[in-house]
Design a protein around this motif. Structure first.
Motif, PDB file in Angstrom:
ATOM      1  N   ALA A  41       5.277   2.305  -6.260  1.00 58.84           N
ATOM      2  CA  ALA A  41       5.779   2.349  -4.886  1.00 58.84           C
ATOM      3  C   ALA A  41       5.071   3.392  -4.026  1.00 58.84           C
ATOM      4  O   ALA A  41       5.396   3.545  -2.847  1.00 58.84           O
ATOM      5  N   ASP A  42       4.098   4.085  -4.611  1.00 61.07           N
ATOM      6  CA  ASP A  42       3.425   5.169  -3.889  1.00 61.07           C
ATOM      7  C   ASP A  42       2.739   4.647  -2.627  1.00 61.07           C
ATOM      8  O   ASP A  42       1.910   3.723  -2.684  1.00 61.07           O
ATOM      9  N   ASN A  43       3.056   5.233  -1.504  1.00 63.17           N
ATOM     10  CA  ASN A  43       2.534   4.763  -0.220  1.00 63.17           C
ATOM     11  C   ASN A  43       1.022   4.932  -0.127  1.00 63.17           C
ATOM     12  O   ASN A  43       0.316   4.053   0.376  1.00 63.17           O
ATOM     13  N   ALA A  44       0.499   6.055  -0.631  1.00 60.70           N
ATOM     14  CA  ALA A  44      -0.941   6.305  -0.539  1.00 60.70           C
ATOM     15  C   ALA A  44      -1.725   5.271  -1.333  1.00 60.70           C
ATOM     16  O   ALA A  44      -2.749   4.745  -0.866  1.00 60.70           O
ATOM     17  N   LEU A  45      -1.258   4.960  -2.537  1.00 59.00           N
ATOM     18  CA  LEU A  45      -1.938   3.976  -3.380  1.00 59.00           C
ATOM     19  C   LEU A  45      -1.933   2.609  -2.699  1.00 59.00           C
ATOM     20  O   LEU A  45      -2.980   1.952  -2.570  1.00 59.00           O
ATOM     21  N   ARG A  46      -0.770   2.190  -2.229  1.00 50.79           N
ATOM     22  CA  ARG A  46      -0.642   0.865  -1.634  1.00 50.79           C
ATOM     23  C   ARG A  46      -1.439   0.744  -0.328  1.00 50.79           C
ATOM     24  O   ARG A  46      -2.181  -0.225  -0.117  1.00 50.79           O
ATOM     25  N   THR A  47      -1.303   1.715   0.549  1.00 50.11           N
ATOM     26  CA  THR A  47      -1.956   1.614   1.861  1.00 50.11           C
ATOM     27  C   THR A  47      -3.477   1.662   1.745  1.00 50.11           C
ATOM     28  O   THR A  47      -4.178   0.988   2.508  1.00 50.11           O
ATOM     29  N   GLN A  48      -3.991   2.419   0.792  1.00 52.28           N
ATOM     30  CA  GLN A  48      -5.445   2.464   0.629  1.00 52.28           C
ATOM     31  C   GLN A  48      -5.980   1.136   0.108  1.00 52.28           C
ATOM     32  O   GLN A  48      -7.055   0.683   0.506  1.00 52.28           O
ATOM     33  N   VAL A  49      -5.223   0.502  -0.786  1.00 54.04           N
ATOM     34  CA  VAL A  49      -5.632  -0.822  -1.262  1.00 54.04           C
ATOM     35  C   VAL A  49      -5.576  -1.831  -0.121  1.00 54.04           C
ATOM     36  O   VAL A  49      -6.517  -2.620   0.095  1.00 54.04           O
ATOM     37  N   LEU A  50      -4.501  -1.806   0.637  1.00 54.06           N
ATOM     38  CA  LEU A  50      -4.347  -2.764   1.742  1.00 54.06           C
ATOM     39  C   LEU A  50      -5.406  -2.555   2.816  1.00 54.06           C
ATOM     40  O   LEU A  50      -5.879  -3.522   3.424  1.00 54.06           O
ATOM     41  N   ALA A  51      -5.801  -1.311   3.047  1.00 62.90           N
ATOM     42  CA  ALA A  51      -6.840  -1.041   4.040  1.00 62.90           C
ATOM     43  C   ALA A  51      -8.162  -1.691   3.622  1.00 62.90           C
ATOM     44  O   ALA A  51      -8.884  -2.259   4.455  1.00 62.90           O
ATOM     45  N   ARG A  52      -8.467  -1.631   2.343  1.00 63.28           N
ATOM     46  CA  ARG A  52      -9.688  -2.262   1.842  1.00 63.28           C
ATOM     47  C   ARG A  52      -9.587  -3.786   1.922  1.00 63.28           C
ATOM     48  O   ARG A  52     -10.562  -4.472   2.254  1.00 63.28           O
ATOM     49  N   GLU A  69       0.756  -6.840  -0.948  1.00 59.28           N
ATOM     50  CA  GLU A  69       1.918  -6.013  -0.604  1.00 59.28           C
ATOM     51  C   GLU A  69       3.150  -6.457  -1.392  1.00 59.28           C
ATOM     52  O   GLU A  69       3.909  -5.631  -1.917  1.00 59.28           O
ATOM     53  N   THR A  70       3.329  -7.770  -1.507  1.00 61.68           N
ATOM     54  CA  THR A  70       4.464  -8.294  -2.260  1.00 61.68           C
ATOM     55  C   THR A  70       4.339  -7.959  -3.744  1.00 61.68           C
ATOM     56  O   THR A  70       5.329  -7.637  -4.407  1.00 61.68           O
ATOM     57  N   ALA A  71       3.102  -8.007  -4.259  1.00 59.82           N
ATOM     58  CA  ALA A  71       2.890  -7.702  -5.675  1.00 59.82           C
ATOM     59  C   ALA A  71       3.267  -6.258  -5.985  1.00 59.82           C
ATOM     60  O   ALA A  71       3.938  -5.979  -6.990  1.00 59.82           O
ATOM     61  N   VAL A 103      -0.138  -5.422 -10.885  1.00 54.70           N
ATOM     62  CA  VAL A 103      -0.347  -5.863  -9.505  1.00 54.70           C
ATOM     63  C   VAL A 103      -1.411  -6.954  -9.451  1.00 54.70           C
ATOM     64  O   VAL A 103      -1.275  -7.945  -8.709  1.00 54.70           O
ATOM     65  N   VAL A 104      -2.477  -6.818 -10.237  1.00 59.90           N
ATOM     66  CA  VAL A 104      -3.504  -7.873 -10.289  1.00 59.90           C
ATOM     67  C   VAL A 104      -2.882  -9.181 -10.754  1.00 59.90           C
ATOM     68  O   VAL A 104      -3.097 -10.253 -10.163  1.00 59.90           O
TER      69      VAL A 104
END
Length: 573
Positions: free
Chosen positions: A93-104, A60-62, A147-148
Motif C-alpha cells: 500500500a506504500d504510496n511512493a512505490l505505487r505512484t512511481q510505478v504509475l508515473a512510469r 492501481e487495482t492490482a 502485482v505482476v
C-alpha cells in the motif's frame, strides 16, 4: 542427526543453516515461482494491447488487491505471522512505490518493466541500508510478483494447495507465503536463500516447524521426492533410506518424551536456571502463559510501534503491557524498550540517512533525538505496573556505557518502574559490565547482536553464518565477563539471544554463571532436559573447555565431549 550423514543414499545430502532442532521425513512441495514474463509484455484486453488508461487502472487495482489480501491474511493470523504480514501489506500500500510505478506506466512504459525498475531501485536502497531493511527485500519482491500476476491476470505465485503432509521448498519464502501455509499439512520449510534470523526462520520457529535455510540446490528437488529435514544439523537428505527414517522416528519419540517434563529449570544437583520465553506481542504472552514456562525473558515491544504512522499513545501501550503482565500472573516478564531506529525505521521518528544503520541511532539512542518517545513508553510501563500489581523487569537495548545505563535507570525509576536493567549486546558494555551492573538491577545478553558487533558481521547475511556461530570463543569471552560481573555483584545475568535455545550451549552458559535463559517456546523441553541431566560442576567444565578452544567448531566439540551419553543420544547430538 548423525545417522543422516552416515551411509547417505544416492540422492545425497544438501547442507544449509538449521533453525530449531526437530527432524522430519516427507515429500517435497515446491512453491510456485513468480510469473516469468518479458519486461515489455503488454497488458491485453480482448486480445489487443490495452489503452494507457486501462493499464493505469489495472496496475492501481492490482496494488490495492494485493494490499487488501495481505491485510486480510494479517487479520486472520496471530503473533509474529500477523506482524510480518501487516508489514508486507503496508509495503504493497506504500504510496511512493505505487505512484512511481504509475508515473512510469503513464509515460508509456510497459507495466512489468515499470514495476521492475521501481522495485529494483527500492531493493538497492534497502540492501545498502542493511539490517532490518535489507531483510525486507524479500517482502518487496513478493509484492512485485503478486502485482505482476494480478495485473496480467496470471495465477498468484506461492505455496500450492497441499493435499498431504509435505516439506515446503522455495528459493525464498515471503511472509505472505508462510502465513498462507496449511499447517496441518506442513512438516518443514527449506529455502535456498534467507538467514537464521530472517522472517521465514522467525515464523517457522513460532509455528514450531523445523527449518533449514541457505540450502543450495533446494529448488532443483523434484516435487514429491521424499527428503529428511534435520534442523539441528542443517541437512536435507534426499530419498532417505531406512536408517535415516529410523533416526527421525527415534528423534520424534524423544521429543515427545521431552515435552512431558514440565518442571522449573535446574541442574541435576538443584542449581536453578530460570527457563523463559521470547515473545513479540501481548497475545504471545497469553499463548506461552498457558504452558510450562517460568516467565518471559524478552518482550520485543517494537512490534507495537513498527507498522504505525503515528506513535502509539501512552494508554495504548499501557494496555498492551498490562495484558502481557496479566497473562503471566506472578511469573517474571522482562520487557525490552523500543529497539528501533535507523535499521527498523519508524514513520514518526525517521532518522537522517546513515551509511551504516547497524551502528546508528537505534535502541536507547533514540533518546538523543526523540526523548518523548522513550519517556512515554516508560510512563506506560509504570502505569501497567500500577494497574496490575505486577512488576515488569524493564531493560533498554543498545546500551554502550555506564553513563547510558545510569541515565536510563533514572528515567525508568522516575516513571515508576521498580526493576530496571539493560541489554548487553555491544562489546563495550560487556567489557564494562561491572560498572554497568552497578547502575541497574540486572542485565540480559543479546547474543545475536553481541556476535554481530564482536565479529563485524551483519547477522542477516546468511553466507557469513559461520562467523556468527554461537560457539565463537570471542563471543563466549564477553558472555563470561558479563556473567562474572553479575556473580561479583550478586545481580542476575540472563541470555535472550538465539544461543539460549541451543541445549548444549545452555549448559555452557549455565557453567559461565548465567542465571536465566530465554528462547523460543519450542526449544524449552530440550534445554530443560539437558540441564536436569548435568550437574553445575559439569556445566562449568564444559564452559572452561569452550573458552579454551581456538574455534567455534572446536568449542562445540570440546563441550560435547563432556556431555552425558544419555543426553547426547536423546537429543541427537
Amino acid at each position: 542427526m548423525t545417522a543422516a550423514t552416515v551411509g547417505a543414499p544416492a540422492g545425497g545430502v544438501l547442507h544449509g543453516v538449521g533453525v530449531g532442532r526437530r527432524s522430519v521425513v516427507g515429500p517435497v512441495a515446491q512453491v510456485r515461482p513468480a510469473p516469468t514474463v518479458p519486461a515489455d509484455a503488454p497488458l491485453l484486453v480482448d486480445g489487443r494491447p490495452a489503452e494507457p488508461a486501462q493499464v493505469h487502472a489495472a496496475v492501481e487495482t492490482a496494488f490495492a488487491d494485493v494490499a487488501a489480501r495481505l491485510r486480510t491474511q494479517a487479520d486472520a493470523a496471530t503473533g509474529t505471522v500477523r506482524d510480518v504480514l501487516a508489514a508486507t501489506a503496508q509495503m504493497a500500500a506504500d504510496n511512493a512505490l505505487r505512484t512511481q510505478v504509475l508515473a512510469r506506466v503513464d509515460a508509456g512504459e510497459p507495466p512489468v518493466a515499470a514495476l521492475d525498475a521501481v522495485v529494483q531501485m527500492f531493493a538497492q536502497m534497502f540492501e545498502q541500508a542493511g539490517g532490518y531493511l535489507a531483510e525486507r527485500v524479500t517482502d518487496l519482491r513478493s509484492v512485485r510478483d503478486r502485482v505482476v500476476a494480478r495485473t496480467l491476470g496470471l495465477p498468484d505465485p506461492g505455496v500450492p494447495a497441499l493435499t498431504r503432509p509435505s516439506v515446503v521448498v522455495a528459493r525464498d519464502l515471503a511472509p505472505a507465503d508462510t502465513a498462507a501455509l496449511d499447517l496441518d499439512n506442513v512438516l518443514a520449510i527449506v529455502t535456498e536463500l534467507g538467514g537464521p534470523t530472517g522472517h521465514t526462520a522467525i515464523i517457522a520457529g513460532q509455528l514450531g516447524l523445523p527449518c533449514v535455510v541457505r540450502v543450495a540446490g533446494a529448488t532443483d528437488l523434484e516435487d514429491g521426492v521424499d527428503v529428511a529435514v534435520d534442523a539441528s544439523d542443517g541437512t536435507v537428505v534426499v530419498a532417505p533410506g531406512d536408517d535415516v527414517r529410523a533416526a527421525v522416528a527415534r528423534r520424534a519419540e524423544a521429543d515427545r518424551l521431552l515435552a512431558q517434563e514440565t518442571g522449573p529449570g535446574a541442574t541435576a544437583d538443584g542449581h536453578a536456571v530460570a527457563l523463559l520465553a521470547n515473545i513479540g506481542t501481548a497475545a504471545d504472552a497469553e499463548r506461552v502463559g498457558a504452558g510450562p514456562v517460568e516467565g518471559v525473558g524478552l518482550f520485543r515491544t517494537e512490534v507495537i510501534f513498527l507498522e504505525r504512522t503515528t506513535a502509539p499513545t501512552q494508554d495504548e501501550q499501557a494496555e498492551a503491557y498490562a495484558q502481557a503482565l496479566r497473562a503471566m500472573g506472578d511469573r517474571k516478564v522482562v520487557v525490552r524498550t523500543l529497539d528501533a531506529g535507523a535499521d527498523k525505521p519508524l514513520a514518526f521518528a525517521t532518522q537522517p540517512d546513515e551509511e551504516n544503520p547497524a551502528l546508528g541511532v537505534r535502541g536507547y539512542r533514540l533518546v538523543r533525538s526523540n526523548p518523548a518517545l522513550v519517556e512515554t513508553q516508560l510512563a506506560a510501563l509504570g502505569a501497567a505496573q500500577a494497574a496490575t500489581g505486577s512488576t515488569p523487569w524493564v531493560m533498554a537495548p543498545m546500551i554502550a556505557t555506564p553513563a547510558e545505563a545510569r541515565d536510563f535507570a533514572a528515567r525508568a525509576r522516575a516513571a515508576g518502574v521498580a526493576t530496571v536493567g539493560v541489554m548487553v549486546e555491544i562489546p563495550a558494555a560487556a567489557l564494562r559490565a561491572r560498572e554497568i551492573l552497578a547502575e541497574v538491577d540486572f542485565v540480559s545478553l543479546g547474543t545475536n547482536d553481541l556476535a554481530q558487533y564482536t565479529m563485524a558481521t551483519d547477522r542477516l547475511r546468511g553466507e557469513l553464518a559461520d562467523l556468527l556461530d554461537v560457539w565463537q570463543p570471542a563471543v563466549l569471552d564477553l558472555v563470561a565477563a558479563t556473567a562474572r560481573a553479575g556473580q561479583e555483584l550478586g545481580k542476575p545475568v540472563g541470555v535472550c539471544g538465539e544461543s539460549a535455545g541451543d541445549a548444549l550451549m545452555a549448559l555452557v552458559l549455565t557453567g559461565l554463571g548465567v542465571t536465566s535463559l530465554s528462547m523460543s517456546p519450542g526449544a524449552l523441553p530440550a534445554v530443560r532436559f539437558a540441564l536436569r541431566h548435568h550437574t553445575r560442576e559439569q556445566c562449568e567444565q564444559m564452559a572452561r573447555a569452550a573458552l579454551a578452544a581456538s574455534s567455534a567448531p572446536q568449542a562445540r566439540a570440546d563441550a560435547l565431549a563432556l556431555a552425558e551419553p544419555q543426553v547426547r543420544e536423546s537429543l541427537g547430538w
